[in-house]
Design a protein around this motif. Structure first.
Motif, PDB file in Angstrom:
ATOM      1  N   PHE A   1      -1.648   7.305   6.484  1.00 14.65           N
ATOM      2  CA  PHE A   1      -1.641   6.076   7.283  1.00 14.65           C
ATOM      3  C   PHE A   1      -0.406   5.233   6.972  1.00 14.65           C
ATOM      4  O   PHE A   1       0.204   4.660   7.879  1.00 14.65           O
ATOM      5  CB  PHE A   1      -2.929   5.282   7.010  1.00 14.65           C
ATOM      6  N   THR A   2      -0.012   5.194   5.725  1.00 15.18           N
ATOM      7  CA  THR A   2       1.217   4.439   5.416  1.00 15.18           C
ATOM      8  C   THR A   2       2.442   5.349   5.287  1.00 15.18           C
ATOM      9  O   THR A   2       3.554   4.911   5.532  1.00 15.18           O
ATOM     10  CB  THR A   2       1.089   3.626   4.095  1.00 15.18           C
ATOM     11  N   LEU A   3       2.214   6.617   4.928  1.00 14.35           N
ATOM     12  CA  LEU A   3       3.378   7.485   4.688  1.00 14.35           C
ATOM     13  C   LEU A   3       3.912   8.119   5.976  1.00 14.35           C
ATOM     14  O   LEU A   3       5.043   8.607   6.007  1.00 14.35           O
ATOM     15  CB  LEU A   3       3.017   8.576   3.670  1.00 14.35           C
ATOM     16  N   LYS A   4       3.038   8.212   6.999  1.00 17.15           N
ATOM     17  CA  LYS A   4       3.422   8.768   8.314  1.00 17.15           C
ATOM     18  C   LYS A   4       3.583  10.289   8.317  1.00 17.15           C
ATOM     19  O   LYS A   4       3.246  10.956   9.287  1.00 17.15           O
ATOM     20  CB  LYS A   4       4.723   8.149   8.852  1.00 17.15           C
ATOM     21  N   SER A   5       4.130  10.844   7.266  1.00 19.13           N
ATOM     22  CA  SER A   5       4.156  12.298   7.123  1.00 19.13           C
ATOM     23  C   SER A   5       4.008  12.590   5.636  1.00 19.13           C
ATOM     24  O   SER A   5       4.288  11.732   4.808  1.00 19.13           O
ATOM     25  CB  SER A   5       5.442  12.884   7.668  1.00 19.13           C
ATOM     26  N   LEU A   6       3.583  13.778   5.305  1.00 17.07           N
ATOM     27  CA  LEU A   6       3.255  14.067   3.917  1.00 17.07           C
ATOM     28  C   LEU A   6       4.266  15.003   3.272  1.00 17.07           C
ATOM     29  O   LEU A   6       4.864  15.856   3.936  1.00 17.07           O
ATOM     30  CB  LEU A   6       1.850  14.674   3.819  1.00 17.07           C
TER      31      LEU A   6
ATOM     32  N   TRP B   1       0.855  -1.204   0.000  1.00 17.86           N
ATOM     33  CA  TRP B   1       0.000   0.000   0.000  1.00 17.86           C
ATOM     34  C   TRP B   1       0.887   1.249   0.000  1.00 17.86           C
ATOM     35  O   TRP B   1       0.701   2.174  -0.783  1.00 17.86           O
ATOM     36  CB  TRP B   1      -0.935  -0.042   1.215  1.00 17.86           C
TER      37      TRP B   1
ATOM     38  N   THR C   1      -7.157   5.336  -2.008  1.00 16.48           N
ATOM     39  CA  THR C   1      -5.926   6.113  -2.247  1.00 16.48           C
ATOM     40  C   THR C   1      -5.475   5.959  -3.699  1.00 16.48           C
ATOM     41  O   THR C   1      -4.884   6.876  -4.262  1.00 16.48           O
ATOM     42  CB  THR C   1      -4.774   5.697  -1.299  1.00 16.48           C
TER      43      THR C   1
ATOM     44  N   TRP D   1      -7.465   1.061   0.437  1.00 20.34           N
ATOM     45  CA  TRP D   1      -6.333   1.069  -0.500  1.00 20.34           C
ATOM     46  C   TRP D   1      -6.806   1.566  -1.874  1.00 20.34           C
ATOM     47  O   TRP D   1      -6.188   2.433  -2.500  1.00 20.34           O
ATOM     48  CB  TRP D   1      -5.735  -0.341  -0.588  1.00 20.34           C
TER      49      TRP D   1
ATOM     50  N   TYR E   1      10.296   9.517  -0.213  1.00 16.56           N
ATOM     51  CA  TYR E   1      10.140   8.744   1.032  1.00 16.56           C
ATOM     52  C   TYR E   1      11.233   7.693   1.183  1.00 16.56           C
ATOM     53  O   TYR E   1      10.960   6.497   1.195  1.00 16.56           O
ATOM     54  CB  TYR E   1       8.752   8.094   1.093  1.00 16.56           C
TER      55      TYR E   1
ATOM     56  N   LEU F   1      -5.780   9.954   3.802  1.00 13.56           N
ATOM     57  CA  LEU F   1      -5.705   8.540   4.148  1.00 13.56           C
ATOM     58  C   LEU F   1      -4.311   8.002   3.860  1.00 13.56           C
ATOM     59  O   LEU F   1      -3.826   7.097   4.542  1.00 13.56           O
ATOM     60  CB  LEU F   1      -6.758   7.767   3.342  1.00 13.56           C
ATOM     61  N   HIS F   2      -3.650   8.555   2.873  1.00 11.46           N
ATOM     62  CA  HIS F   2      -2.304   8.079   2.532  1.00 11.46           C
ATOM     63  C   HIS F   2      -1.298   8.315   3.655  1.00 11.46           C
ATOM     64  O   HIS F   2      -0.260   7.672   3.702  1.00 11.46           O
ATOM     65  CB  HIS F   2      -1.807   8.661   1.207  1.00 11.46           C
TER      66      HIS F   2
END
Lengths: 240, 240
Positions: free
Chosen positions: B86-91, A126, B129, B126, A234, B83-84
Motif C-alpha cells: 500500500f505504501t511501497l507500490k511495488s515489492l 508508514w 506491518t 501500520w 526504494y 499490506l506493505h
DNA sequence: CGATAGCTTGAGTAGATTCAAACAGAGTGG
DNA sequence: CCACTCTGTTTGAATCTACTCAAGCTATCG
C-alpha cells in the motif's frame, strides 16, 4: 546538527511541502548527545517518544540467552531509528549507539498530531518503516544465502548508497567508525573471519576498510561480488 | 473461507469496533483461489491492491542471481500478506503460494478510504506491518546466530503460536504442508541438512514433522532448544 | 610505562555442504 | 494392474567454509 538530513532523505522519495516540513521541525521536543556504545533504548521498555538520528551511527540489537548478539539493522544520519515504536509502544530489540551520536526526540503524541493533521506525512512515515523492513529483509537474505565475502561486500554497498543519500559518502568511500567485532555482529560471523574477509577484499583491490574509513577501489567489482541491487532501498521518487 | 480469521488476529491485539469491522469487510473487492506453488506477485510489479490470506500458506521469496532462493517470511491464514505494498507500490520480493490458497483482494484506493475515515484502523494496519517487520527481524537473528537445530525449533515454535492465534494449532501440533526443500529455503540450509535436523528432533522426542503435520511431543524442550520468546509477536492487547 | 582494546595470523576443528545413491509414495499411461 | 516417472525423503562419504583456540602485534590512553 539539524534534522535537514532527515528531510533530505524523505525528499529523495517524495515531495515534502513547506507546511509539512514545519510540522516535522516543530515535532522535536529536544535534542541530545550520547556517547558511543550506549544502549539508548532497552528491549520491552515502554516508550513515549521516537528517536531521529541526526549524527553518528546506531544499531538495532538483539541479545540471545547464550550471550551472542545480532545487530539487525544499522542506522545512518537522517534515519528515524525507532519510528516503529509509535505503533509498537515497546520494542523487541535494543537500540545502541555505535559511535557518539546526536539525536532529536519526537514525542509520540506529537507524531499522533502530525498523522492526524497531515495524512500525507502519515503515509510517508508508514512508508519509512516499510523501507526499514525491506532493508531487514535484504539482511535476512544475506545471512541466509550469501557467503561471508558476499555479505561483507553487500553491507559496504548498502552503506555507500544510504550514506550517499545524505551526503556522507561518495564514489571514493565513506567514514565508518565500526570495529571488526561490530561488523561481525551485523553479518553473523566471528570477528576473526571478518578480518580474513577484509584482507581478501583489500588484496583483491576491491575495497579497503581501515582507520574508520571504507575506501572503495572498484565499485563495479564490489557490487558484482555482493550481487547488489539497490531496488530494496526504494530510492525512486513515487508520490504517496 | 471468510475474513473472520483476519479479524480474530487483529482482535488479539486491539479492540475492533463494529463499524470498523464493517469497513474491513466492505473493502474486499473479490476473493480468489490459487493453486500451490504459484508466484502470485512478482518483484517490481506495480500493485493496486493488497492480498489478505484466508486459507493456505504463502511466503515472501527473494531470488538471487546464482539461482538460490530465500523465503523471508511465512504467512498464515488471517495475514495481510502484502499490506506493505500500500505504501511501497511495488515489492522488492515475490509472493508465492506454498499450498493451495484462498485470498481476498483489497484495492489500495479502498485502503486509502479506510485510513482516511478510520484513523484507528490506519494505526492498526501500520502496527500490522511493523509486526511483520519484527518477525523478519527475528528470522534475521535465527539466520545470523542460531544453529541449524535451533533455527528449525524456532520456526516450529513461531508457527505454533501464529497458527494458534487463528485456531489452526494446539498443544499437540498443527498441519504444515511444506516440503523439506521449502523449509530449507526458510532457514538458509540445504534440504539434506534439514532432513538430518528433523531426524535429530524426532529421535529426541521433541517434535516430529511428517506427512504434512508438525506433532509437538515436548513443547517445553522445543522452546528451550529454540531460545523462543514470543515477545516479538506482540500478542498482548494494547489499544492504539 | 603498563594496561587495554582491537587487529592479525596460524593451526586444528566442526557444522553444514556437495556429491552420490537408494528408497517411498502418488499419479500416469499402456 | 503393472511399469514408469516424478517429487520428495533418507543415508553415507568426502569436502569446505567458517569457527575455536591460541598467540603475537599495534595503537591508544591514563
Amino acid at each position: 546538527m539539524t534534522i535537514d538530513r532527515h528531510l533530505t532523505r524523505l525528499r529523495a522519495r517524495d515531495a515534502i511541502g513547506a507546511e509539512e516540513e514545519a510540522a516535522i521541525r516543530a515535532s522535536v521536543s529536544q535534542t541530545l548527545r550520547y556517547p558511543a556504545d550506549r544502549l539508548v533504548i532497552r528491549p520491552e521498555e515502554e516508550l513515549s517518544h521516537s528517536t531521529l538520528l541526526l549524527d553518528g551511527m546506531m544499531g538495532r540489537v538483539k541479545d540471545l540467552r547464550n550471550g551472542q548478539r545480532q545487530i539487525t539493522e544499522l542506522h545512518v544520519p537522517g534515519d528515524f531509528v525507532d519510528l516503529h515504536s509509535f505503533t509498537l509502544k515497546s520494542l523487541d530489540h535494543g537500540i545502541l549507539t555505535l559511535t557518539p551520536c546526536s539525536v532529536a526526540l519526537v514525542p509520540h503524541d506529537r507524531l499522533a498530531g502530525i498523522t492526524r493533521e497531515h495524512p500525507h506525512l502519515a503515509r510517508v512515515f508508514w512508508f519509512t518503516t516499510n523501507v526499514d523492513a525491506s532493508i531487514q529483509r535484504e539482511w535476512t537474505v544475506s545471512l541466509g544465502r550469501r557467503s561471508a565475502i558476499e555479505r561483507m561486500a553487500h553491507l559496504f554497498c548498502e552503506l555507500r548508497v544510504r550514506l550517499g543519500l545524505v551526503g556522507l559518502a561518495d564514489d571514493s568511500g565513506y567514514a565508518l567508525q565500526l570495529t571488526q567485532g561490530e561488523l561481525s555482529e551485523c553479518l553473523g560471523l566471528t570477528p576473526i573471519h571478518i578480518n580474513r574477509v577484509l584482507k581478501q577484499l583489500r588484496e583483491a583491490d576491491v575495497v579497503e576498510f581501515r582507520g574508520g574509513r571504507v575506501t572503495i577501489r572498484d565499485w563495479a567489482a564490489l557490487q558484482r561480488i555482493a550481487d547488489f541491487d539497490p531496488a530494496y532501498l526504494y530510492l525512486e521518487r513515487r508520490p504517496l
